[in-house]
Scaffold this active site. Structure first.
Site, mmCIF file in Angstrom:
data_model
loop_
_atom_site.group_PDB
_atom_site.id
_atom_site.type_symbol
_atom_site.label_atom_id
_atom_site.label_comp_id
_atom_site.label_asym_id
_atom_site.label_seq_id
_atom_site.Cartn_x
_atom_site.Cartn_y
_atom_site.Cartn_z
ATOM 1 N N LYS A 1 0.707 -1.223 -0.143
ATOM 2 C CA LYS A 1 -0.060 -0.043 -0.145
ATOM 3 C C LYS A 1 0.830 1.405 0.051
ATOM 4 O O LYS A 1 0.416 2.517 -0.430
ATOM 5 C CB LYS A 1 -0.808 -0.205 1.379
ATOM 6 C CG LYS A 1 -1.969 -1.068 1.202
ATOM 7 C CD LYS A 1 -3.247 -0.343 0.504
ATOM 8 C CE LYS A 1 -4.429 -1.501 0.162
ATOM 9 N NZ LYS A 1 -5.581 -0.942 -0.258
ATOM 10 N N ASP B 1 -8.813 -0.664 6.769
ATOM 11 C CA ASP B 1 -8.789 -1.931 7.369
ATOM 12 C C ASP B 1 -7.236 -2.265 7.851
ATOM 13 O O ASP B 1 -7.130 -2.932 8.626
ATOM 14 C CB ASP B 1 -9.160 -2.838 6.598
ATOM 15 C CG ASP B 1 -8.787 -2.843 5.221
ATOM 16 O OD1 ASP B 1 -7.593 -3.089 5.089
ATOM 17 O OD2 ASP B 1 -9.658 -2.617 4.284
HETATM 18 C C1 LIG Z 1 -3.191 -6.556 1.634
HETATM 19 C C2 LIG Z 1 -4.474 -6.222 0.696
HETATM 20 N N1 LIG Z 1 -4.534 -6.856 -0.414
HETATM 21 C C3 LIG Z 1 -5.475 -6.404 -1.295
HETATM 22 C C4 LIG Z 1 -6.271 -5.455 -0.947
HETATM 23 C C5 LIG Z 1 -7.432 -5.041 -1.908
HETATM 24 O O1 LIG Z 1 -7.220 -3.938 -2.441
HETATM 25 P P1 LIG Z 1 -8.469 -2.760 -3.076
HETATM 26 O O2 LIG Z 1 -9.120 -2.413 -1.844
HETATM 27 O O3 LIG Z 1 -7.846 -1.746 -3.713
HETATM 28 O O4 LIG Z 1 -9.276 -3.892 -3.824
HETATM 29 C C6 LIG Z 1 -6.160 -4.655 0.364
HETATM 30 C C7 LIG Z 1 -6.807 -3.339 0.641
HETATM 31 O O5 LIG Z 1 -6.825 -2.908 1.845
HETATM 32 C C8 LIG Z 1 -5.017 -5.227 1.105
HETATM 33 O O6 LIG Z 1 -4.766 -4.568 2.110
#
Ligand SMILES: Cc1ncc(COP(=O)(O)O)c(C=O)c1O
Length: 411
Positions: A81, A128
């Site tokens: 992120k 989250d």
């Molecule tokens: C580790 C991880 N993978 C995937 C996602 C999914 O990303 P998006 O919300 O852009 O679909 C998130 C989102 O918080 C995440 O923290």
């Protein structure tokens, strides 16, 4: 709304959306993403994350090759992120200062002179965990403040990791999507800058910049594959919450492999499978999921698609798959305790669902139609993104060591 205990899927390949592929993906052309990587590479903690090859798993499952991009190594933040928050915030500040991002490498951006010109700025978001940590990390680099809101059910480890970066953290008693709305309202009242990964009416620049920042991850993966003589993956599996990540991966693949785009499968938690349900409805409109969204895949626990991502996925993605929690638990165990000789990858609940899904698709008869419809087989070169490490270490051990969320065989 209750999720299913089964893996559910819908193919998108017969639809008029997929035939026309109308959604614009030009913002993800590799030349553009290369320029963004120039910004990231000025951050001292930047280095490409490793792309792991799992030849023994590929042979067991009957595919040609499996590559996993391991984002637990990104910027020391244990997830991908930081790519999005750092670029989006830097680009926002560049606009505010009337400068171009190319004039704001890390050492200039974090200088006393720039801080003086900007004054005090507060950045805020709902997350989250991983995105909030990335916003807090960026704000701290800039000597600015971050206020992070988290939905109910958030793990203590994830909130503490954000607070440790100096941010003010509040866990709200509402779900993710409701918290996004409350944060937007409060930010408007207090003059804070919203750094949200999902678009809202009149709020599209920052969400797009976040997606473009994420695209450095896909760009690195393709370059790393080329480094070992592979021109492109044939299949990409990508997990979706609000869909910013998946929209980026899909757009990057469609924009840069126009002639022969890889097939992209969109993978969701069944408690928050808004893209799957929208594809199933088939009317081209987003369908939302409400309620507690209580999946162990915390990062995927979002019931409302980001409008920017929605059109891209509807028009370009091959299939939409909705997965119960045991799918990611199996993926975590497969990646953490691999076949002899394959590298071990520490992959958390939101990171491992695609590895679990690939194993089920290739090993279960009840998914043979999905296998055939996506043409997964011995010639396939599959690219997965393990988007986080053990961001909740207690839960990670409980699943990988103690067998929490055992594999469930639907009858
Ligand atoms: C580790 C991880 N993978 C995937 C996602 C999914 O990303 P998006 O919300 O852009 O679909 C998130 C989102 O918080 C995440 O923290």
């Amino acid at each position: 709304m209750e999720g299913s205990e089964k893996i559910l899927w819908v193919s998108n390949e017969g639809t008029e959306y997929y035939r026309n592929r109308a959604a614009d993906v030009s913002a993800f052309k590799s030349a553009k993403i290369d320029a963004i990587r120039k910004f990231h590479s000025t951050i001292p903690a930047y280095k490409p994350t490793p792309l792991r090859s799992l030849p023994r798993l590929a042979s067991l499952l009957g595919v040609g090759a499996i590559y996993v991009k391991d984002e637990s190594h990104r910027f020391g933040l244990n997830s991908f992120k930081g790519l999005g928050a750092s670029y989006a915030i830097a680009n926002y500040l560049a606009e505010r200062l009337g400068m171009d991002i190319s004039e704001l490498p890390y050492d200039v951006l974090t200088s006393g002179a720039i801080k003086e010109r900007l004054g005090d700025v507060t950045f805020t978001t709902t997350s989250d965990g991983n995105h909030g940590r990335a916003v807090a990390w960026t704000a701290r680099m800039l000597g600015q403040k971050a206020v992070i809101y988290m939905p109910k059910g958030t793990s203590k480890h994830r909130s503490e990791a954000i607070a440790a970066l100096g941010a003010r953290v509040t866990v709200r008693d509402v779900n993710y999507d409701e918290s996004v709305r409350l944060t937007a309202r409060e930010a408007r009242e207090k003059g804070w800058v919203i750094v949200q990964d999902t678009a809202m009416p009149g709020y599209e620049d920052i969400p797009l910049w976040i997606m473009q920042g994420y695209a450095v991850m896909a760009h690195e993966a393709v370059e790393e594959m080329r480094g070992v003589g592979i021109d492109r993956p044939t299949h990409v599996f990508i997990q979706a919450g609000v869909g910013a990540l998946a929209g980026m991966v899909q757009a990057y693949m469609s924009a840069n492999f126009e002639e022969t785009p890889p097939r992209v499968l969109i993978v969701e938690a069944n408690k928050a499978d808004c893209f799957y349900r929208s594809a199933l409805a088939g009317d081209g409109k987003p369908h939302i999921v409400t309620g507690d969204l209580d999946t162990i895949m915390a990062g995927l626990g979002c019931g409302e698609p980001s409008p920017i991502a929605f059109g891209i996925l509807r028009d370009h993605s091959s299939a939409f798959v909705s997965c119960p929690d045991y799918v990611t638990a199996r993926g975590m165990r497969i990646l953490g305790r691999p076949m002899g000789g394959d590298p071990s990858i520490c992959s958390g609940e939101s990171g491992a669902v695609t590895a679990g899904l690939l194993s089920f698709i290739m090993q279960r008869d009840y998914l043979s139609d999905l296998r055939k419809s996506t043409q997964l087989g011995s010639d396939s070169v599959v690219l997965l993104f393990s988007t986080e490490g053990d961001t909740d270490p207690d839960r990670y051990r409980s699943i990988v060591w103690d067998g929490e969320f055992p594999t469930f065989e639907p009858v």
